[in-house]
Write an enzyme that holds these catalytic residues in place. Sequence first.
Site, PDB file in Angstrom:
ATOM      1  N   ASP A  29      27.963 -53.691  47.351  1.00  0.00           N
ATOM      2  CA  ASP A  29      27.150 -52.641  47.961  1.00  0.00           C
ATOM      3  C   ASP A  29      27.111 -51.460  46.985  1.00  0.00           C
ATOM      4  OD1 ASP A  29      26.071 -50.537  49.400  1.00  0.00           O
ATOM      5  OD2 ASP A  29      27.399 -50.760  51.118  1.00  0.00           O
ATOM      6  N   GLU A  79      43.876 -42.543  23.215  1.00  0.00           N
ATOM      7  CA  GLU A  79      44.633 -43.760  23.489  1.00  0.00           C
ATOM      8  C   GLU A  79      43.834 -44.975  23.025  1.00  0.00           C
ATOM      9  OE1 GLU A  79      44.585 -44.961  27.872  1.00  0.00           O
ATOM     10  OE2 GLU A  79      44.382 -42.786  28.025  1.00  0.00           O
ATOM     11  N   CYS A 111      45.899 -40.294  29.006  1.00  0.00           N
ATOM     12  CA  CYS A 111      44.812 -39.313  29.081  1.00  0.00           C
ATOM     13  C   CYS A 111      45.280 -37.871  28.867  1.00  0.00           C
ATOM     14  CB  CYS A 111      44.099 -39.423  30.438  1.00  0.00           C
ATOM     15  SG  CYS A 111      43.443 -41.066  30.766  1.00  0.00           S
ATOM     16  N   TYR A 143      38.139 -51.995  30.694  1.00  0.00           N
ATOM     17  CA  TYR A 143      38.945 -52.738  31.654  1.00  0.00           C
ATOM     18  C   TYR A 143      38.534 -54.203  31.757  1.00  0.00           C
ATOM     19  CZ  TYR A 143      40.465 -48.124  33.156  1.00  0.00           C
ATOM     20  OH  TYR A 143      40.975 -46.853  33.173  1.00  0.00           O
ATOM     21  N   THR A 152      34.900 -48.017  36.305  1.00  0.00           N
ATOM     22  CA  THR A 152      35.494 -46.782  35.775  1.00  0.00           C
ATOM     23  C   THR A 152      35.598 -46.812  34.255  1.00  0.00           C
ATOM     24  OG1 THR A 152      37.790 -47.556  35.996  1.00  0.00           O
ATOM     25  CG2 THR A 152      36.799 -46.465  37.896  1.00  0.00           C
ATOM     26  N   SER A 201      48.157 -46.035  40.992  1.00  0.00           N
ATOM     27  CA  SER A 201      47.782 -44.963  40.060  1.00  0.00           C
ATOM     28  C   SER A 201      47.115 -43.808  40.795  1.00  0.00           C
ATOM     29  CB  SER A 201      46.851 -45.519  38.978  1.00  0.00           C
ATOM     30  OG  SER A 201      46.638 -44.565  37.947  1.00  0.00           O
ATOM     31  N   HIS A 233      41.201 -33.766  35.613  1.00  0.00           N
ATOM     32  CA  HIS A 233      40.992 -35.004  34.869  1.00  0.00           C
ATOM     33  C   HIS A 233      40.317 -35.985  35.823  1.00  0.00           C
ATOM     34  CE1 HIS A 233      41.640 -38.746  32.806  1.00  0.00           C
ATOM     35  NE2 HIS A 233      42.500 -39.169  33.719  1.00  0.00           N
ATOM     36  N   LYS A 242      40.119 -36.618  45.988  1.00  0.00           N
ATOM     37  CA  LYS A 242      41.362 -36.933  46.689  1.00  0.00           C
ATOM     38  C   LYS A 242      42.425 -35.870  46.429  1.00  0.00           C
ATOM     39  CE  LYS A 242      40.577 -41.931  46.572  1.00  0.00           C
ATOM     40  NZ  LYS A 242      41.043 -43.239  46.045  1.00  0.00           N
ATOM     41  N   ASN A 273      34.400 -42.642  32.255  1.00  0.00           N
ATOM     42  CA  ASN A 273      35.774 -42.277  31.902  1.00  0.00           C
ATOM     43  C   ASN A 273      35.909 -42.004  30.404  1.00  0.00           C
ATOM     44  OD1 ASN A 273      38.523 -41.891  31.955  1.00  0.00           O
ATOM     45  ND2 ASN A 273      38.970 -43.812  33.008  1.00  0.00           N
TER      46      ASN A 273
END
Length: 390
Positions: A29, A79, A111, A143, A152, A201, A233, A242, A273
């Site tokens: 979705d 990184e 990060c 990823y 992400t 995480s 970040h 959140k 990201n």
Amino acid sequence: MSVGIEKIGFYTAPYYIDMVDLAEARNQDPNKFLIGIGQKQQSVIPPSQDVVSMAANAAETILTEEDKKTIDMIIFGTETGIDNSKAASMYLQSLLGISDYARAFEVKQACYGGTAGIQMGINYLALNPDRKVLVIGADIARYGLETPGEVTQGGGAVAMLLSSNPTVLALDGKSAFYSKNIMDFWRPNYTKEARVDGHYSNDVYVDFFNRTFNQYLDRYNKQVTDFDALVFHLPYPKMGVKALRTVVPQEEENNPLWVEFNHSKLYNSLVGNLYTGSLYLSLISLIANSKTIPAGANIGLFSYGSGAQGEFYSGVLGEFDRKLLKQSVDQQINRRKRLTITEYEQMYRSGLKETADLSINYSDDDSRFVLKGRAKDKLIYLDQVTGEDK
């Protein structure tokens, strides 16, 4: 004496995918990506760009020849290193023509690397106020295709010139930090793709924000209302949501901290990201897109690097040409070519191969600095303006 960010620049690669296209290709979705993650688009990094070339493209938009003469230190936070021994800053120093009489090194802590560079840089400037420091946050988030973390991904670079003339953000030296050895996200040496425990995480990120933010408030006798904006970040925009809702209820949608947060996440929702550059793209997004945040505003910044390191620090917004910054970043984002998911998958799979000799097709990449390939184990970069190999 005041020290901080005098100039800030951004670069991302000239390709992107739309999250609706990705959702449909993955039988998801679209609202799972658009609302659940908060992502609208995602930059796609071609083989002709790596963290060095992206950093050079970001920095060349802000540095003058006079700046280059006064830079004493180049700190490269990443990184996505291009060598297990040689720092990315060495290549960058050469590409940009910065004086050889400078310290140049690379910093790694997921990060958090860019923030570590800033903290080192402002300490140096406190003792050497007539000099300047270049700090880079550049990464490529990978990823894997058809993985939970695919939505992400992204990449790009933020370049920040630090000095005792901090027209962008004056840093007040107030900071709180917390670190702990955990396994929420990591990337073993044998793979280019990250390993992540996503739910864990997310929880750690929010926990580290609350620990460092509350430590900051206690240490400096501050309150949430002392801040005009909080920037985070943002590996993806919903993560900042959140964290912010733990100190300001989300139903208070007219609260200035929520108003400014919505400005700060705009560019991240279009780029994806940046790892070490994500916090500073959020800062750029805030000051480029907000029409309500004034010079002199008190800005709080939350930096997080998995594994894990968190830091909350603050600064005061300066007086500078925000319209010029917005024009530059909008141009970067709007110039990108939209890829089909098939084209994106092909580009993803065609990353730099582990071979001693490799030639890369950069004909469709109009960026000033590109990666040409590798010859006898040596990376070769090209300045497409001067035609010089570096």
